[in-house]
Motif scaffolding. Structure first.
Motif, short mmCIF file in Angstrom:
data_model
loop_
_atom_site.label_atom_id
_atom_site.label_comp_id
_atom_site.label_asym_id
_atom_site.label_seq_id
_atom_site.Cartn_x
_atom_site.Cartn_y
_atom_site.Cartn_z
N GLY A 199 38.45 42.03 36.98
CA GLY A 199 38.87 43.40 36.66
C GLY A 199 39.63 43.50 35.35
O GLY A 199 40.26 44.52 35.07
N ILE A 228 41.79 52.60 42.06
CA ILE A 228 40.93 51.74 42.90
C ILE A 228 40.34 52.54 44.05
O ILE A 228 39.15 52.41 44.36
N THR A 259 48.74 44.23 40.69
CA THR A 259 48.84 43.55 39.40
C THR A 259 49.02 44.53 38.24
O THR A 259 49.94 44.40 37.44
N THR A 294 46.82 35.14 31.21
CA THR A 294 47.24 36.10 32.23
C THR A 294 46.14 36.40 33.25
O THR A 294 46.42 36.61 34.43
N PHE A 295 44.90 36.44 32.78
CA PHE A 295 43.80 36.72 33.69
C PHE A 295 43.11 35.43 34.16
O PHE A 295 42.00 35.46 34.68
N SER A 345 52.25 39.45 34.88
CA SER A 345 52.58 40.08 36.16
C SER A 345 52.21 39.19 37.36
O SER A 345 52.87 39.20 38.38
N HIS A 369 36.78 31.67 37.81
CA HIS A 369 37.46 32.73 38.57
C HIS A 369 38.19 33.72 37.68
O HIS A 369 38.96 34.54 38.17
N ARG A 374 45.38 25.86 43.35
CA ARG A 374 44.19 25.04 43.51
C ARG A 374 44.55 23.85 44.38
O ARG A 374 45.72 23.56 44.60
N ARG A 428 29.79 36.15 42.91
CA ARG A 428 30.39 36.83 41.77
C ARG A 428 29.33 37.61 40.98
O ARG A 428 29.57 38.73 40.55
N HIS A 448 30.29 30.59 44.97
CA HIS A 448 31.09 31.54 44.22
C HIS A 448 30.27 32.23 43.14
O HIS A 448 30.32 33.45 42.98
N CYS A 468 39.67 36.71 35.93
CA CYS A 468 39.78 38.04 36.54
C CYS A 468 38.56 38.92 36.29
O CYS A 468 38.20 39.19 35.15
N ALA A 526 44.16 43.01 44.53
CA ALA A 526 43.83 42.35 43.26
C ALA A 526 43.99 43.30 42.09
O ALA A 526 44.44 42.92 41.01
N GLY A 527 43.64 44.56 42.31
CA GLY A 527 43.59 45.48 41.18
C GLY A 527 44.78 46.40 41.07
O GLY A 527 45.10 46.86 39.98
C1 HEM Z 1 47.14 43.18 34.80
C2 HEM Z 1 46.33 43.19 35.83
C3 HEM Z 1 45.70 41.98 36.44
C4 HEM Z 1 46.10 40.65 36.42
C5 HEM Z 1 47.35 40.06 35.76
C6 HEM Z 1 45.11 39.91 37.16
C7 HEM Z 1 45.14 38.52 37.33
C8 HEM Z 1 44.12 37.78 37.89
C9 HEM Z 1 44.06 36.33 37.90
C10 HEM Z 1 45.11 35.39 37.30
C11 HEM Z 1 42.90 35.97 38.52
C12 HEM Z 1 42.37 34.53 38.71
C13 HEM Z 1 42.73 33.96 40.06
C14 HEM Z 1 42.38 32.48 40.17
O1 HEM Z 1 41.94 31.85 39.19
O2 HEM Z 1 42.57 31.93 41.28
C15 HEM Z 1 42.25 37.19 38.95
C16 HEM Z 1 41.07 37.24 39.67
C17 HEM Z 1 40.51 38.44 40.13
N1 HEM Z 1 40.90 39.72 39.80
FE1 HEM Z 1 42.45 40.23 38.62
N2 HEM Z 1 44.15 40.77 37.64
C18 HEM Z 1 44.46 42.04 37.21
C19 HEM Z 1 43.74 43.20 37.45
C20 HEM Z 1 42.62 43.28 38.23
C21 HEM Z 1 41.87 44.49 38.53
C22 HEM Z 1 42.18 45.88 37.98
C23 HEM Z 1 40.86 44.14 39.40
C24 HEM Z 1 39.77 44.96 40.05
C25 HEM Z 1 39.73 46.16 40.28
C26 HEM Z 1 40.95 42.71 39.62
C27 HEM Z 1 40.10 41.98 40.41
C28 HEM Z 1 40.07 40.60 40.47
C29 HEM Z 1 39.10 39.86 41.25
C30 HEM Z 1 38.00 40.44 42.13
C31 HEM Z 1 39.37 38.49 41.04
C32 HEM Z 1 38.65 37.29 41.65
C33 HEM Z 1 37.66 36.70 40.68
C34 HEM Z 1 37.02 35.44 41.20
O3 HEM Z 1 37.52 34.83 42.16
O4 HEM Z 1 35.96 35.06 40.65
N3 HEM Z 1 42.02 42.23 38.90
N4 HEM Z 1 42.99 38.28 38.52
#
Ligand code: HEM
Length: 357
Positions: free
Chosen positions: A306, A108, A198, A296-297, A240, A302, A246, A56, A52, A304, A194-195
């Motif tokens: 984005g 996106i 959300t 939230t993120f 959201s 992992h 896990r 990443r 990972h 987020c 993902a992007g």
């Molecule tokens: C309010 C908006 C967003 C929320 C609430 C959100 C939430 C999350 C969360 C909770 C995770 C972690 C997942 C885990 O631990 O299993 C995550 C991972 C991720 N998010 Fe977001 N996200 C948002 C916006 C975005 C945007 C705009 C992008 C890209 C354009 C994005 C791309 C990703 C990617 C690629 C991962 C995977 C990271 C990894 O596995 O290392 N997200 N997101």
């Protein structure tokens, strides 16, 4: 054994959610591969440890700060303004149908290099990939169709890079490692759900707060500095994406509760954000709450990728809505917004009135 046959746990408190997400060795993300992975391809959300980290690092480069600045001016602002042009003269609209459901998807697509006229098709494929577990032939066909569509864009950037996101991605190399095609297309297939899904809902939640919390709309019109705390409180208050998953890799214990190897962990980030031990009157939207980070993120390896883009899209999008739609208020003839959903939360409609311009 399928997910449904295994023992499963709900992790609800802030401290325990943080513990699980920060310990990727004991609580693996591999569970994310079981459904959607077959349709999306190699999925970073489902990888652990060294694999990972290496992946990443390669893709994170394409999200660098200078790209973010350039997207702000050249992509994000023009996208929201184009959508607002269509409704500004009307004096009334459903902001979900007209704005929030379209804006992050179009951003996106713009980032990946998909022209705006193809964004609806692109979004359909993304949905068919997401619902692949329910209709495998359709999911597989969409996965292949998206790859066929993207292949010429990828090849063009390989032949002559333009400095954009896709050029960075196809040429990313760290210590001799490059992205294989499987990983490249896997990442591109993940980006839209993902992007877009959300951020779309997070924007709806922010607008619901602005339209329904007494006095809040007037305060933000008068002071745009309030947008930053408003966005953070929205992300906390109505998360959201309410949960991540896990699986326990060994017998362990969490907050005194024994967890057997193989147990499914439903990690409720939305609940952690309402933990009363951390947030007094946690059910209330309070823009004046002292700043404190939320989950939230996610957190840990992992977290987020984005999140800076999501925050920027929200700041620019809400700012443009306030600039272009004066005297924004709920439409008294239509039902008020309701934030709904379990895994993903947001309003299905936001019927508003404003002064036409
Ligand atoms: C309010 C908006 C967003 C929320 C609430 C959100 C939430 C999350 C969360 C909770 C995770 C972690 C997942 C885990 O631990 O299993 C995550 C991972 C991720 N998010 Fe977001 N996200 C948002 C916006 C975005 C945007 C705009 C992008 C890209 C354009 C994005 C791309 C990703 C990617 C690629 C991962 C995977 C990271 C990894 O596995 O290392 N997200 N997101």
């Amino acid at each position: 054994m399928g997910v449904a046959d295994r023992q499963s746990f709900l992790v609800t408190r802030w401290e325990d959610v943080e513990t699980v997400l920060r310990d990727g060795e004991t609580f693996s993300s591999s569970i994310n591969a079981e459904h959607i992975g077959q349709f999306m391809g190699e999925l970073m959300l489902a990888m652990d440890g060294k694999e990972h980290r290496a992946y990443r690092n390669l893709v994170a480069h394409a999200f660098r700060a200078s790209q973010l600045e350039h997207w702000d001016d050249e992509l994000v602002r023009p996208t929201i303004n184009r959508l607002l042009d269509d409704i500004a003269p009307l004096g009334r609209a459903d902001l979900v149908a007209a704005i929030t459901s379209q804006y992050p998807v179009q951003v996106i697509c713009g980032i990946v290099g998909v022209p705006v006229e193809d964004s609806a098709q692109f979004q359909r494929w993304a949905e068919e990939i997401n619902t692949g577990p329910l209709n495998p032939p359709q999911g597989m066909a969409a996965s292949q169709a998206m790859r066929d569509y993207l292949a010429p864009l990828v090849e063009a950037r390989r032949a002559s890079p333009t400095g954009d996101f896709l050029s960075d991605l196809v040429r990313a190399e760290i210590e001799g490692e490059v992205l294989t095609d499987g990983k490249l297309y896997g990442f591109l297939r993940l980006l839209l759900p993902a992007g877009a899904e959300t951020t779309f809902r997070a924007l709806g939640n922010a607008l619901t707060a602005m339209l329904t919390v007494p006095g809040l709309m007037d305060r933000v019109y008068a002071d745009r500095e309030l947008l930053a705390p408003l966005i953070e409180e929205t992300l906390r208050w109505e998360t959201s994406v309410t949960q991540v998953s896990r699986v326990a890799t060994r017998d362990t214990e969490l907050a005194g509760c024994p967890i057997p190897k193989g147990a499914v962990m439903n990690v409720l980030t939305g609940s952690a954000n309402h933990d009363e031990a951390r947030y007094p009157h946690s059910e209330e939207f309070d823009v004046d709450r002292p700043p404190q980070n939320h989950l939230t993120f996610g957190t840990g390896q992992h977290q987020c990728l984005g999140m800076h883009l999501a925050r920027m899209e929200m700041r620019v999008g809400l700012g443009a809505i306030l600039d272009r739609l004066p005297n924004l208020r709920l439409d008294p003839e239509m039902p008020p917004p309701v934030i709904e959903g379990l895994a993903f939360r947001g309003p299905n409609a936001l019927n508003v009135r404003f002064d036409p311009s």
